[in-house]
Design an enzyme around this catalytic site. Structure first.
Site, PDB file in Angstrom:
ATOM      1  N   LYS A  20      18.391   6.957   9.708  1.00  0.00           N
ATOM      2  CA  LYS A  20      17.994   7.307  11.406  1.00  0.00           C
ATOM      3  C   LYS A  20      19.119   9.319  11.643  1.00  0.00           C
ATOM      4  O   LYS A  20      20.426   8.760  10.909  1.00  0.00           O
ATOM      5  CB  LYS A  20      18.719   6.305  11.915  1.00  0.00           C
ATOM      6  CG  LYS A  20      18.165   5.920  13.513  1.00  0.00           C
ATOM      7  CD  LYS A  20      18.327   4.541  14.171  1.00  0.00           C
ATOM      8  CE  LYS A  20      18.371   4.848  15.877  1.00  0.00           C
ATOM      9  NZ  LYS A  20      16.714   4.475  15.606  1.00  0.00           N
ATOM     10  N   GLU A  58      17.015  -2.065   7.603  1.00  0.00           N
ATOM     11  CA  GLU A  58      16.183  -1.894   7.954  1.00  0.00           C
ATOM     12  C   GLU A  58      14.851  -2.511   7.393  1.00  0.00           C
ATOM     13  O   GLU A  58      14.446  -0.768   7.492  1.00  0.00           O
ATOM     14  CB  GLU A  58      16.195  -2.151   9.711  1.00  0.00           C
ATOM     15  CG  GLU A  58      14.506  -2.394  10.399  1.00  0.00           C
ATOM     16  CD  GLU A  58      14.474  -2.166  11.724  1.00  0.00           C
ATOM     17  OE1 GLU A  58      13.974  -2.523  12.467  1.00  0.00           O
ATOM     18  OE2 GLU A  58      13.654  -1.281  11.289  1.00  0.00           O
ATOM     19  N   ASP A  95      19.553  -0.040  12.231  1.00  0.00           N
ATOM     20  CA  ASP A  95      18.720   0.481  11.589  1.00  0.00           C
ATOM     21  C   ASP A  95      18.833   1.539  11.368  1.00  0.00           C
ATOM     22  O   ASP A  95      18.036   2.362  11.087  1.00  0.00           O
ATOM     23  CB  ASP A  95      17.290   0.292  12.911  1.00  0.00           C
ATOM     24  CG  ASP A  95      17.404   0.752  13.697  1.00  0.00           C
ATOM     25  OD1 ASP A  95      18.875   0.939  13.930  1.00  0.00           O
ATOM     26  OD2 ASP A  95      16.264   1.103  14.598  1.00  0.00           O
ATOM     27  N   GLU A 116       0.649  -1.487   0.032  1.00  0.00           N
ATOM     28  CA  GLU A 116      -0.011  -0.142   0.276  1.00  0.00           C
ATOM     29  C   GLU A 116       0.986   1.312  -0.054  1.00  0.00           C
ATOM     30  O   GLU A 116       0.505   2.236  -0.676  1.00  0.00           O
ATOM     31  CB  GLU A 116      -0.729  -0.147   0.966  1.00  0.00           C
ATOM     32  CG  GLU A 116      -2.696  -1.057   0.979  1.00  0.00           C
ATOM     33  CD  GLU A 116      -3.209  -0.604   0.185  1.00  0.00           C
ATOM     34  OE1 GLU A 116      -3.374   0.929  -0.229  1.00  0.00           O
ATOM     35  OE2 GLU A 116      -3.646  -1.516  -0.298  1.00  0.00           O
TER      36      GLU A 116
END
Ligand code: 0O2
Length: 220
Positions: free
Chosen positions: A54, A148, A81, A47
């Site tokens: 970060k 990530e 991440d 979607e």
């Protein structure tokens, strides 16, 4: 902000540049896979895709939370991440479809999977987390960069966004009554996701019967 801190952030901005290329590559891949899936199956598993790097401040505070010294070596080793992609989809079944598509790519290496969909966290958090490694082709050759990928339904994402805001508002110490309400909301999310799949299955079945009836009428 002192000068040392500012200089360090500037240094890191350069260090973080390669993660942007990795995100560009993943985003292109996801767009192609989604378009191909739509073409073949007349259904878009994805979607929405959101990506972010970060911030240096947030990387530093994560290292400090882990009790580690703020060095680029520690960042590379312990912060997986830095480049993050969040993929939202309509149905729980899409989560694993997207996972399979990513996993089957020759140039993507899945190095870690945390399945909080099958095993939700005690607070009710649900999401599929992957750490993948993707090559970024620089002028000096390929560099392998970790990204990530979080995959979840729109309903799970709605819950997680609010929970995340509340968590930061209370600096990690969410009062008991709010935790209970959040857990109740997570159960409703789970109910909604199951209901949506059942409705979708009914629609598919209905359409198949309709098609069969049409063919029968035509004598095929
Ligand atoms: P932020 O601010 O979103 O970046 P690791 O990264 O493996 O060292 P961890 O926490 O064991 O640390 O990894 P995990 O469980 O895969 O979680 C990574 C990210 O998932 C978190 O990043 C959050 O974005 C999200 N997440 C994990 N648990 C929860 C939760 O209970 N609620 C919500 N809303 N999000 C969650 P950061 O760096 O912790 O935070």
């Amino acid at each position: 902000m002192n000068k040392d801190f500012q200089e360090r952030i500037e240094e890191w901005k350069n260090f973080l540049f390669i993660y942007k290329f990795a995100l560009d590559e993943i985003n292109t891949k996801l767009t192609i896979l989604n378009d191909e899936f739509q073409f073949v199956h007349q259904h878009n598993p994805i979607e929405h895709v959101k990506s972010r790097i970060k911030s240096p401040e947030s990387i530093m505070s994560k290292l400090q939370r882990k009790g580690l010294e703020v060095t680029t070596e520690n960042v590379e080793k312990h912060i997986k991440d830095i480049a993050g992609v969040r993929v939202t989809c309509s149905f729980t079944t899409d989560i694993y479809r997207i996972y399979d598509m990513i996993e089957s790519q020759d140039d993507i290496k899945v190095i870690n999977v945390k399945d909080y969909v099958k095993n939700p966290k005690p607070n009710g958090y649900k999401s599929l987390h992957l750490i993948v490694e993707i090559p970024v082709y620089l002028s000096k050759g390929p560099e392998y960069v970790k990204v990530e990928i979080q995959i979840r339904t729109i309903a799970m994402d709605f819950w997680a966004s609010l929970e995340h805001k509340i968590y930061y508002k209370f600096e990690g110490e969410i009062p008991g009554n709010l935790s209970t309400e959040l857990k109740e909301a997570a159960d409703i999310v789970h109910y909604l996701d199951s209901k949506m799949i059942r409705i979708m299955e009914e629609v598919t079945e209905f359409k198949e019967h309709e098609k069969e009836a049409e063919l029968e009428e035509m004598g095929v």
